[in-house]
Design an enzyme around this catalytic site. Structure first.
Site, PDB file in Angstrom:
ATOM      1  CB  THR A  17      19.328  48.824   6.928  1.00 28.38           C
ATOM      2  OG1 THR A  17      20.384  48.406   7.796  1.00 28.38           O
ATOM      3  CG2 THR A  17      18.446  49.809   7.657  1.00 28.38           C
ATOM      4  N   GLY A  18      19.698  45.502   5.882  1.00 26.90           N
ATOM      5  CA  GLY A  18      20.421  44.623   4.956  1.00 26.90           C
ATOM      6  C   GLY A  18      19.485  44.110   3.869  1.00 26.90           C
ATOM      7  CE  LYS A  43      23.079  51.673   7.203  1.00 17.49           C
ATOM      8  NZ  LYS A  43      22.847  50.827   6.041  1.00 17.49           N
ATOM      9  CB  ILE A  96      16.425  34.240  10.001  1.00 19.44           C
ATOM     10  CG1 ILE A  96      15.049  34.753  10.458  1.00 19.44           C
ATOM     11  CG2 ILE A  96      16.349  33.607   8.616  1.00 19.44           C
ATOM     12  CD1 ILE A  96      13.985  33.703  10.626  1.00 19.44           C
ATOM     13  CD  GLU A  98      22.493  27.745   6.355  1.00 11.29           C
ATOM     14  OE1 GLU A  98      21.689  28.314   5.592  1.00 11.29           O
ATOM     15  OE2 GLU A  98      22.996  26.629   6.138  1.00 11.29           O
ATOM     16  CE1 TYR A 160       9.497  27.307   4.840  1.00 12.57           C
ATOM     17  CE2 TYR A 160      10.473  27.485   2.657  1.00 12.57           C
ATOM     18  CZ  TYR A 160      10.439  27.867   3.981  1.00 12.57           C
ATOM     19  OH  TYR A 160      11.327  28.805   4.435  1.00 12.57           O
ATOM     20  CD  GLU A 210      17.656  18.156   9.915  1.00 11.11           C
ATOM     21  OE1 GLU A 210      16.890  18.422   8.984  1.00 11.11           O
ATOM     22  OE2 GLU A 210      18.652  18.858  10.195  1.00 11.11           O
ATOM     23  CG  HIS A 248      20.038  21.539   8.328  1.00  6.15           C
ATOM     24  ND1 HIS A 248      18.839  20.872   8.422  1.00  6.15           N
ATOM     25  CD2 HIS A 248      19.783  22.657   7.611  1.00  6.15           C
ATOM     26  CE1 HIS A 248      17.899  21.552   7.791  1.00  6.15           C
ATOM     27  NE2 HIS A 248      18.451  22.645   7.281  1.00  6.15           N
TER      28      HIS A 248
END
Lengths: 290, 386
Positions: A17-18, A43, A96, A98, A160, A210, A248
């Site tokens: 719901t965010g 909720k 997801i 961060e 991507y 990386e 990161h």
């Protein structure tokens, strides 16, 4: 075929719901992902579009049979959300979020260690099996369904870029996974390499690493021992200064370890095709995977 | 986030970890008065900057009298201290720590860090104290004891004993060391530290164990639950442009080159720096505006890059995913008009609605060069600054 997620994956979204949760849930639904439930404590009983919202992961799993969770919960509460999911009976958790404190992630990692659950992330774009399901924030449109290449990366937009170059070359993907840019994460390179090696439809692998940590070096050792499929590698951060956190949380060269140079040579030593020029990664893949 | 030694020692004191008697001082007079209050000489005057290697750079000095304390405090305060960690430009000393001198029998090394590979908290200890631990680790790794603690379990007595016996401590010192290590671990966990290092930890003539130095760093992601630590932040120790960028949640790091670059996403930003270098130029910064950057963030990013006078050309590399390229192009054009860009800008964008985005840039009437792909972008910007 694919790894970890496919068209049968039934997704629940924690933090549905965010603002972020709503937006990306809609994107996933539009891509064709089966989003069966949302969880926002307090909720329960509401709906986000057509998706029923529950108070807890346990309720959502019981009522809908969800077997995968995607997490958009803010950092202070994200570790709790991951552990709730692990305890709630899903098979795959895609975090997801961060900015989760390292201390929290160390506890999470030890907590889920002996549980039959796979954590992807946190601080990652998610996982996509093109043409089947998208669980994350990546743009679905840049991917090409049908394989034969698997992609695993510590990054978001860099992934991507890589996927886009593959697609431009006419090379499709089986599954693309972002394992996240944090120092302590769930699924690692080796888990993905191993799964891609075992997936009959995956004919080659692109691995994007990386600076920071030793995950790429460990992956290189695994490639030498267990991976027979061709691997193209790319390492970001050749020009990164030591001791600085490059965006990161996990991308930091400390005490001379975790350098891009070290990772590039570890990968070259085991016969991986290391791409030194990101602008030509697609061309290199076309050559290696043809 | 980093803090000063005297601040780290305040935390040690709070956790009853033994430290030398002493206080910070901002002026020479203050330093002398602290020295006089310590009850005897020698005293040690230590420069308070965030970088390590202060002793070798001349930032730590012994004084045998009040006059000598005045003299060395005057030398250190205001000096530009250059160490292997400050870079050649050094760091100005604005604060001192004045402490009692100790009768040192032995110097040890002790640190606590998170171990990313095992997701545990590792205690590192060595009898080779006072030395550069990275050098010890490289040359004589057997001299470093590592004790791994499961963060769910927390530190136990046997962990402390393992470290204590590994350090070959005399019996009296073992008794002091075990509770001390336990308290240090508690501090580390309570405050979400990313590093807690004591080098050297000393054993005195009467077998007391005292933290002669103290270095504590914190996990920036956890500062939301440590408001008291945020108070410790010293902006004088940070690059002004980086401070400015942090106000807007931009990840910015100043580098030495002359090609400014702005990218969405940390991995792609690093890769963009690398490709600039590969094209024969040097990046002036790392700037990650985030995977889902807004037009406002792009504008602030522009402003910060342009305040670095080294910048002779700018490369913008955006992979539009969820954020569409046309929206971003609008942001770039607006930012360019507002900030009055005087250096050439090369824009490379890819992804959703890229054609519309390129058209917006082309029609803007601004001095923007559009690149078709990454190779093209890097060579164009390298040409500009060559």
């Amino acid at each position: 075929m694919s790894i970890f997620v496919d068209k049968n994956t039934k997704l629940l979204v924690q933090g549905i719901t965010g603002k972020e949760g709503q937006f990306h849930t809609r994107q996933c639904v539009a891509y064709g992902t089966q989003v069966v439930a949302g969880v926002t404590p307090g909720k329960g009983g509401q709906k986000m579009d057509d998706v029923p919202v529950f108070n807890s992961v346990k309720d959502a799993v019981k009522e809908t049979g969800a077997n995968c969770s995607m997490i958009f919960v803010p950092p202070p509460f994200a570790a709790d959300a991951i552990m709730e999911s692990a305890d709630g009976g899903v098979d795959v958790i895609v975090a997801i979020t961060e900015g989760i404190p390292v201390m929290d992630m160390m506890k999470v990692k030890n907590y889920i260690q002996d549980k039959p659950v796979r954590l992807i992330g946190p601080n990652c774009p998610g996982i996509i099996t093109p043409g089947e399901c998208k669980i994350g924030i990546m743009p679905g449109v840049i991917h090409k369904a049908g394989g034969p290449i698997g992609v695993v990366s510590r990054s978001g937009t860099l992934t991507y870029e890589v996927v886009h170059q593959l697609t431009e070359q006419g090379i499709g993907q089986t599954t693309c996974i972002g394992i996240g840019g944090d120092p302590v994460n769930g699924t690692n390179f080796i888990d993905c390499l191993s799964a891609f090696q075992d997936d009959p439809d995956t004919k080659g692998i692109v691995m994007v690493g990386e600076i920071g940590g030793t995950a790429e070096e460990e992956a290189a050792r695994f490639i030498k021992e267990k991976v027979t499929k061709p691997v193209v590698g790319f390492i970001a951060g050749l020009t990164a200064p030591p001791g600085r956190r490059m965006g990161h949380a996990g991308a930091i060269i400390s005490g001379g370890s975790g350098t891009a140079q070290g990772k590039v040579s570890a990968m070259k030593d085991v016969g991986t095709h290391v791409c030194e020029d990101l602008g030509r990664l697609g061309e290199l893949c076309a050559k290696v995977f043809s | 986030m980093k803090i000063h030694e005297y601040q780290a020692k305040e935390l040690f004191k709070k956790y009853q970890v033994p430290i030398p008697e002493g206080s910070p001082a901002s002026t020479v007079d203050e330093a002398v008065s602290v020295a006089e209050g310590l009850g005897g000489y020698p005293v040690v005057v230590k420069a308070q900057i965030h970088a390590g290697g202060r002793g070798k750079g001349g930032g730590v000095k012994l004084a045998q009298s009040a006059d000598e304390a005045r003299k060395v405090a005057g030398e250190i305060l205001g000096m530009t201290l250059v160490t292997h960690q400050t870079g050649p430009e050094g760091q100005e000393v604005k604060k001192l720590l004045v402490e009692q001198g100790l009768d040192i029998k032995k110097e040890l090394y002790l640190s606590i860090i998170p171990d990313r590979a095992t997701a545990s908290i590792v205690i590192m200890a060595s009898e080779a104290g006072g030395m550069d631990i990275e050098e010890v680790a490289a040359k004589t790794p057997e001299k470093i004891i590592k004790v791994f603690v499961d963060p769910l379990l927390g530190i136990q007595g046997y962990h402390c004993r393992e470290a204590a016996f590994g350090l070959n401590l005399p019996p009296a010192a073992i008794k002091a060391f075990i509770p001390m290590l336990s308290k240090l671990y508690k501090l580390f966990v309570d405050y979400d530290c990313s590093l807690l290092e004591i080098n050297p930890l000393v054993i005195t003539g009467d077998d007391a164990v005292i933290a002669l130095d103290a270095k504590v760093n914190f996990d920036s992601n956890a500062l939301f639950r440590h408001k008291d630590i945020i108070e410790y932040r010293d902006l004088d120790e940070e690059d002004p442009l980086e401070v400015e960028a942090s106000k807007y949640n931009l990840n910015y790091i100043t580098l030495d080159g002359n090609v400014g670059n702005m990218v969405n996403g940390a991995g792609l930003a690093m890769a963009t720096m690398d490709i600039i270098k590969l094209a024969g130029a040097e990046p002036a910064n790392f700037l990650d505006v985030g995977g889902g950057a807004s037009a406002e963030m792009v504008e602030n990013g522009f402003r910060i890059m342009l305040s670095d006078k080294k910048v002779k050309g700018i490369l913008i590399n955006i992979f539009g995913g969820i954020l569409r390229c046309d929206v971003l192009a609008e942001g770039v054009v607006q930012a360019a008009k507002k900030t009055g860009i005087e250096v050439p800008v090369v824009v490379r964008m890819e992804g959703t609605n890229v054609e519309e985005g390129r058209k917006i840039l082309a029609d803007s009437g601004l001095n923007l060069t559009t690149a078709v792909d990454l190779k093209d972008a890097a060579s164009k910007v390298a040409e500009i600054v060559a």
